[in-house]
Scaffold this active site. Structure first.
Site, PDB file in Angstrom:
ATOM      1  N   ASP A   1       0.811  -1.226   0.000  1.00  0.00           N
ATOM      2  CA  ASP A   1       0.000   0.000   0.000  1.00  0.00           C
ATOM      3  C   ASP A   1       0.843   1.275   0.000  1.00  0.00           C
ATOM      4  O   ASP A   1       0.472   2.288   0.587  1.00  0.00           O
ATOM      5  CB  ASP A   1      -0.969   0.015   1.202  1.00  0.00           C
ATOM      6  CG  ASP A   1      -1.923  -1.170   1.178  1.00  0.00           C
ATOM      7  OD1 ASP A   1      -2.199  -1.685   0.084  1.00  0.00           O
ATOM      8  OD2 ASP A   1      -2.381  -1.574   2.259  1.00  0.00           O
TER       9      ASP A   1
ATOM     10  N   LYS B   1       1.733   2.047  -5.181  1.00  0.00           N
ATOM     11  CA  LYS B   1       2.325   1.497  -6.418  1.00  0.00           C
ATOM     12  C   LYS B   1       1.413   1.717  -7.619  1.00  0.00           C
ATOM     13  O   LYS B   1       1.872   2.063  -8.703  1.00  0.00           O
ATOM     14  CB  LYS B   1       2.585  -0.016  -6.249  1.00  0.00           C
ATOM     15  CG  LYS B   1       3.583  -0.329  -5.145  1.00  0.00           C
ATOM     16  CD  LYS B   1       3.736  -1.824  -4.933  1.00  0.00           C
ATOM     17  CE  LYS B   1       2.509  -2.489  -4.367  1.00  0.00           C
ATOM     18  NZ  LYS B   1       2.192  -2.135  -2.980  1.00  0.00           N
TER      19      LYS B   1
ATOM     20  N   GLY C   1      -4.359  -4.552  -3.651  1.00  0.00           N
ATOM     21  CA  GLY C   1      -5.398  -3.553  -3.850  1.00  0.00           C
ATOM     22  C   GLY C   1      -4.687  -2.323  -4.363  1.00  0.00           C
ATOM     23  O   GLY C   1      -4.031  -1.635  -3.591  1.00  0.00           O
ATOM     24  N   HIS C   2      -4.732  -2.101  -5.677  1.00  0.00           N
ATOM     25  CA  HIS C   2      -3.998  -0.983  -6.279  1.00  0.00           C
ATOM     26  C   HIS C   2      -4.983   0.076  -6.746  1.00  0.00           C
ATOM     27  O   HIS C   2      -5.941  -0.231  -7.445  1.00  0.00           O
ATOM     28  CB  HIS C   2      -3.128  -1.487  -7.440  1.00  0.00           C
ATOM     29  CG  HIS C   2      -2.038  -2.413  -6.988  1.00  0.00           C
ATOM     30  ND1 HIS C   2      -1.118  -2.949  -7.835  1.00  0.00           N
ATOM     31  CD2 HIS C   2      -1.718  -2.867  -5.754  1.00  0.00           C
ATOM     32  CE1 HIS C   2      -0.284  -3.720  -7.147  1.00  0.00           C
ATOM     33  NE2 HIS C   2      -0.627  -3.694  -5.886  1.00  0.00           N
TER      34      HIS C   2
ATOM     35  N   GLN D   1       2.220  -6.045  -3.181  1.00  0.00           N
ATOM     36  CA  GLN D   1       2.736  -6.166  -1.804  1.00  0.00           C
ATOM     37  C   GLN D   1       4.016  -5.332  -1.629  1.00  0.00           C
ATOM     38  O   GLN D   1       4.131  -4.313  -2.273  1.00  0.00           O
ATOM     39  CB  GLN D   1       2.955  -7.638  -1.438  1.00  0.00           C
ATOM     40  CG  GLN D   1       1.661  -8.430  -1.218  1.00  0.00           C
ATOM     41  CD  GLN D   1       0.976  -8.874  -2.493  1.00  0.00           C
ATOM     42  OE1 GLN D   1       1.589  -9.486  -3.338  1.00  0.00           O
ATOM     43  NE2 GLN D   1      -0.299  -8.598  -2.625  1.00  0.00           N
TER      44      GLN D   1
HETATM   45  P1  GDP Z   1      -0.745   0.170  -3.626  1.00  0.00           P
HETATM   46  O1  GDP Z   1      -1.315  -1.099  -3.083  1.00  0.00           O
HETATM   47  O2  GDP Z   1       0.711   0.284  -3.380  1.00  0.00           O
HETATM   48  O3  GDP Z   1      -1.084   0.393  -5.080  1.00  0.00           O
HETATM   49  O4  GDP Z   1      -1.430   1.334  -2.814  1.00  0.00           O
HETATM   50  P2  GDP Z   1      -3.003   1.453  -2.420  1.00  0.00           P
HETATM   51  O5  GDP Z   1      -3.754   1.838  -3.622  1.00  0.00           O
HETATM   52  O6  GDP Z   1      -3.447   0.242  -1.681  1.00  0.00           O
HETATM   53  O7  GDP Z   1      -2.959   2.587  -1.332  1.00  0.00           O
HETATM   54  C1  GDP Z   1      -2.513   3.853  -1.600  1.00  0.00           C
HETATM   55  C2  GDP Z   1      -3.655   4.866  -1.284  1.00  0.00           C
HETATM   56  O8  GDP Z   1      -3.102   6.143  -1.143  1.00  0.00           O
HETATM   57  C3  GDP Z   1      -4.648   4.968  -2.414  1.00  0.00           C
HETATM   58  O9  GDP Z   1      -5.886   5.343  -1.901  1.00  0.00           O
HETATM   59  C4  GDP Z   1      -4.052   6.079  -3.275  1.00  0.00           C
HETATM   60  O10 GDP Z   1      -5.014   6.747  -4.069  1.00  0.00           O
HETATM   61  C5  GDP Z   1      -3.491   6.982  -2.228  1.00  0.00           C
HETATM   62  N1  GDP Z   1      -2.269   7.707  -2.616  1.00  0.00           N
HETATM   63  C6  GDP Z   1      -1.279   7.307  -3.450  1.00  0.00           C
HETATM   64  N2  GDP Z   1      -0.286   8.229  -3.477  1.00  0.00           N
HETATM   65  C7  GDP Z   1      -0.659   9.218  -2.627  1.00  0.00           C
HETATM   66  C8  GDP Z   1      -0.054  10.449  -2.187  1.00  0.00           C
HETATM   67  O11 GDP Z   1       1.041  10.806  -2.587  1.00  0.00           O
HETATM   68  N3  GDP Z   1      -0.773  11.188  -1.297  1.00  0.00           N
HETATM   69  C9  GDP Z   1      -1.984  10.814  -0.824  1.00  0.00           C
HETATM   70  N4  GDP Z   1      -2.596  11.594   0.059  1.00  0.00           N
HETATM   71  N5  GDP Z   1      -2.568   9.657  -1.201  1.00  0.00           N
HETATM   72  C10 GDP Z   1      -1.925   8.881  -2.084  1.00  0.00           C
HETATM   73  P1  IMO Z   2      -0.738  -4.292  -2.149  1.00  0.00           P
HETATM   74  O1  IMO Z   2      -0.319  -4.860  -3.465  1.00  0.00           O
HETATM   75  C1  IMO Z   2      -0.689  -4.637   2.216  1.00  0.00           C
HETATM   76  C2  IMO Z   2      -0.525  -8.733   3.849  1.00  0.00           C
HETATM   77  C3  IMO Z   2      -1.726  -9.234   4.619  1.00  0.00           C
HETATM   78  C4  IMO Z   2      -1.062 -10.230   5.571  1.00  0.00           C
HETATM   79  C5  IMO Z   2       0.047 -10.820   4.713  1.00  0.00           C
HETATM   80  C6  IMO Z   2      -0.307 -12.174   4.082  1.00  0.00           C
HETATM   81  O2  IMO Z   2      -2.064  -3.603  -2.196  1.00  0.00           O
HETATM   82  O3  IMO Z   2       0.342  -3.461  -1.556  1.00  0.00           O
HETATM   83  P2  IMO Z   2      -1.834 -12.910   2.061  1.00  0.00           P
HETATM   84  O4  IMO Z   2      -3.314 -12.771   1.860  1.00  0.00           O
HETATM   85  O5  IMO Z   2      -1.015 -12.312   0.997  1.00  0.00           O
HETATM   86  O6  IMO Z   2      -1.434 -14.341   2.331  1.00  0.00           O
HETATM   87  O7  IMO Z   2      -1.545 -12.104   3.439  1.00  0.00           O
HETATM   88  O8  IMO Z   2       0.321  -9.872   3.692  1.00  0.00           O
HETATM   89  N1  IMO Z   2      -0.818  -8.218   2.486  1.00  0.00           N
HETATM   90  C7  IMO Z   2      -0.813  -6.923   2.139  1.00  0.00           C
HETATM   91  N2  IMO Z   2      -0.652  -5.801   2.889  1.00  0.00           N
HETATM   92  N3  IMO Z   2      -0.827  -4.533   0.877  1.00  0.00           N
HETATM   93  C8  IMO Z   2      -0.968  -5.638   0.116  1.00  0.00           C
HETATM   94  O9  IMO Z   2      -0.997  -5.589  -1.236  1.00  0.00           O
HETATM   95  C9  IMO Z   2      -1.011  -6.901   0.748  1.00  0.00           C
HETATM   96  N4  IMO Z   2      -1.141  -8.169   0.308  1.00  0.00           N
HETATM   97  C10 IMO Z   2      -1.012  -8.966   1.371  1.00  0.00           C
HETATM   98  O10 IMO Z   2      -2.359  -8.186   5.313  1.00  0.00           O
HETATM   99  O11 IMO Z   2      -0.432  -9.573   6.639  1.00  0.00           O
HETATM  100 MG    MG Z   3      -2.810  -1.754  -1.805  1.00  0.00          MG
END
Ligand code: GDP
Ligand code: IMO
Ligand code: MG
Length: 456
Positions: free
Chosen positions: A12, A15, A39-40, A230
């Site tokens: 998170d 990416k 979850g991207h 991840q």
């Molecule tokens: P990922 O799993 O690495 O793709 O990241 P996620 O999408 O799970 O979580 C990132 C969250 O932060 C999302 O809701 C994005 O829209 C938001 N986000 C990404 N970059 C920034 C940033 O620079 N500032 C803020 N405030 N939010 C961001």
């Molecule tokens: P993105 O791509 C954050 C964490 C879970 C748990 C561990 C193992 O959005 O960054 P799993 O279901 O993969 O066997 O769970 O990894 N986890 C993540 N945490 N972002 C993710 O993906 C994750 N994918 C798995 O919370 O601790």
């Molecule tokens: Mg994510």
């Protein structure tokens, strides 16, 4: 060329947004590991896309590939493809024939094992990721290619399903024929359902030999982006085992998970995505944690002083650090430099994208865990065992804070328009990791990223 995007912390890091930004210049976006545990988020103006399996490039009309290193739940795949189509997009998604398939029994077993593990539970996403990779390593997995051949699919299911039934009933004491399981342990039900998925994959020409497919595209002059899911600290080899996922988000996974050689990946760029603080969904130690989240923070973990709780709440609210499904608060902490030094080495970053700089605005000072102290000694990188990591306390550096500004305007003007104190913070990170900053995220939207360098 290739550009590989890797999470440098605990997932998170943002990416999806960076893949979207740089993906503009790419022709193909490939995921090389993980499955629908990701979850991207991609934000385009008023439109927000949340993708758990389909590569983020699909939002921009790029060819998306799920590499052989992925574990694919066909149900999620088609749900996401269909949902994108309903929003007016025409996603071109390919799936590696060598990728392993997540079956319903994997999800059932994931949930049970988590419950049984108690203190060792990672807090998985419950998507069956671990059990599917176990079957891959145990040479009893079912691959995407097997879905395309009815005889092979039946043969594989007839071998593996009785084992899963025995595991479910004899080890975990469940009834595999319980109607609530919806046929998760029934060969005929699984055969019919997965054969149908196979037919759709075949009809839509989605199945590819991933390495050969990507190699052809590179030969033709196309640019390929590798989208890691991840993050490094939840990598099965380099993360905080056993509180990890079951694949290799680190850059080496981009080679094994696609079928392109390490020299091909290494000739390209490897961009580490850094969140300017830490967030964690799951269990295990976290030396710079502020506050305490019930059920996730270890009993003796987290700084529970009023001040730390207050800052944690501030970061959670500003950064939206609450579970998208459950609404539960995520664990948060200050940036952890030993974690990043470990990530920089394990991945060989050529550039960094530092996100969420806007979230820290208004805090003064902004702290960074510069090093650890463990058993009376200073450590600059993460120790190799999670038990040792749990004994580390962070020693902090303090930076003068910065106020919120018109971030979209800053993103348009460029790096020098960032508040001076924020630049000091960024330059510290860059110097410590000996890696240049390519981008700075100052908000979730596409126009809220300061681009210093485009790696393509
Ligand atoms: P990922 O799993 O690495 O793709 O990241 P996620 O999408 O799970 O979580 C990132 C969250 O932060 C999302 O809701 C994005 O829209 C938001 N986000 C990404 N970059 C920034 C940033 O620079 N500032 C803020 N405030 N939010 C961001
Ligand atoms: P993105 O791509 C954050 C964490 C879970 C748990 C561990 C193992 O959005 O960054 P799993 O279901 O993969 O066997 O769970 O990894 N986890 C993540 N945490 N972002 C993710 O993906 C994750 N994918 C798995 O919370 O601790
Ligand atoms: Mg994510």
């Amino acid at each position: 060329m290739t550009v590989t995007i890797v999470g440098s912390q605990l997932g998170d890091e943002g990416k999806g947004g960076i893949v979207d930004l740089y993906g503009d210049s790419a022709d193909v976006v490939v995921r090389y590991q993980g499955g629908d545990n990701a979850g991207h988020t991609v934000v385009h103006g008023d439109e927000t896309y949340k993708l758990s399996l389909v590569p983020s490039g699909a939002v921009r009309g790029k060819t998306g590939v799920l590499g052989n290193g992925c574990v694919v739940n066909p149900e999620t795949l088609f749900e996401e493809v269909d949902a994108l189509a309903e929003r007016g997009l025409d996603p071109d998604v390919r799936v590696a024939e060598r990728a392993h398939v997540i079956l319903p029994y994997h999800r059932v077993l994931d949930g049970i094992e988590e419950a049984e593990k108690e203190d060792l539970a990672a807090g998985t996403t419950g998507r069956g990721i671990g059990p599917t990779y176990e079957d891959k390593a145990g040479r009893r997995g079912i691959r995407v290619g097997d879905l395309l051949d009815a005889d092979v699919l039946r043969q594989r299911l007839e071998y593996v399903v009785p084992q899963k039934r025995a595991l479910y009933s004899e080890v975990f004491g469940g009834d595999p024929d319980d109607p609530e399981l919806d046929g998760a342990f029934d060969v005929e039900t699984l055969f019919e359902r997965y054969r149908t998925y196979g037919e759709r994959i075949a009809e839509e020409g989605m199945a590819v030999d991933c390495g050969a497919f990507l190699d052809d595209r590179l030969e033709a002059g196309d640019d390929v982006m590798m989208e890691g899911a991840q993050g490094t600290s939840i990598d099965i080899d380099h993360g905080i085992y056993p509180y990890v996922t079951s694949s290799n988000p680190t850059a080496g996974g981009a080679s094994t998970g696609t079928g392109l050689g390490p020299t091909v990946v290494g000739q390209g760029e490897v961009v580490g995505i850094v969140k300017a603080y830490l967030s964690r969904v799951g269990t295990g130690p976290l030396p710079t944690e502020m506050g305490h989240v019930e059920g996730q923070t270890p009993e003796d973990g987290g700084d529970t002083s009023d001040e730390a709780e207050e800052i944690a709440t501030y970061i959670r609210d500003e950064g939206g650090e609450y579970g998208t499904v459950t609404g539960r608060p995520r664990r948060v902490g200050w940036l952890d430099m030993p974690m990043l030094r470990h990530a920089a080495r394990a991945n060989g970053f050529t550039g960094l994208a530092v996100n969420h700089l806007d979230v820290l605005a208004g805090l003064d000072p902004v702290k960074v865990g510069h090093a650890y102290e463990m058993d009376g000694e200073e450590r600059r990188s993460m120790p190799a065992t999670t038990e040792q990591w749990g004994r580390c306390t962070a020693t902090y550096r303090e930076f003068d804070g910065w106020e919120a500004v018109d971030w979209a305007a800053v993103a348009e003007e460029g790096y020098d328009a960032l508040p001076e104190n924020a630049r000091t913070f960024l330059e510290y990170i860059s110097d410590e990791l000996d890696t240049p900053i390519y981008a700075v995220g100052v908000g979730p939207g596409r126009d809220e990223t300061v681009v210093v360098e485009n790696p393509f």
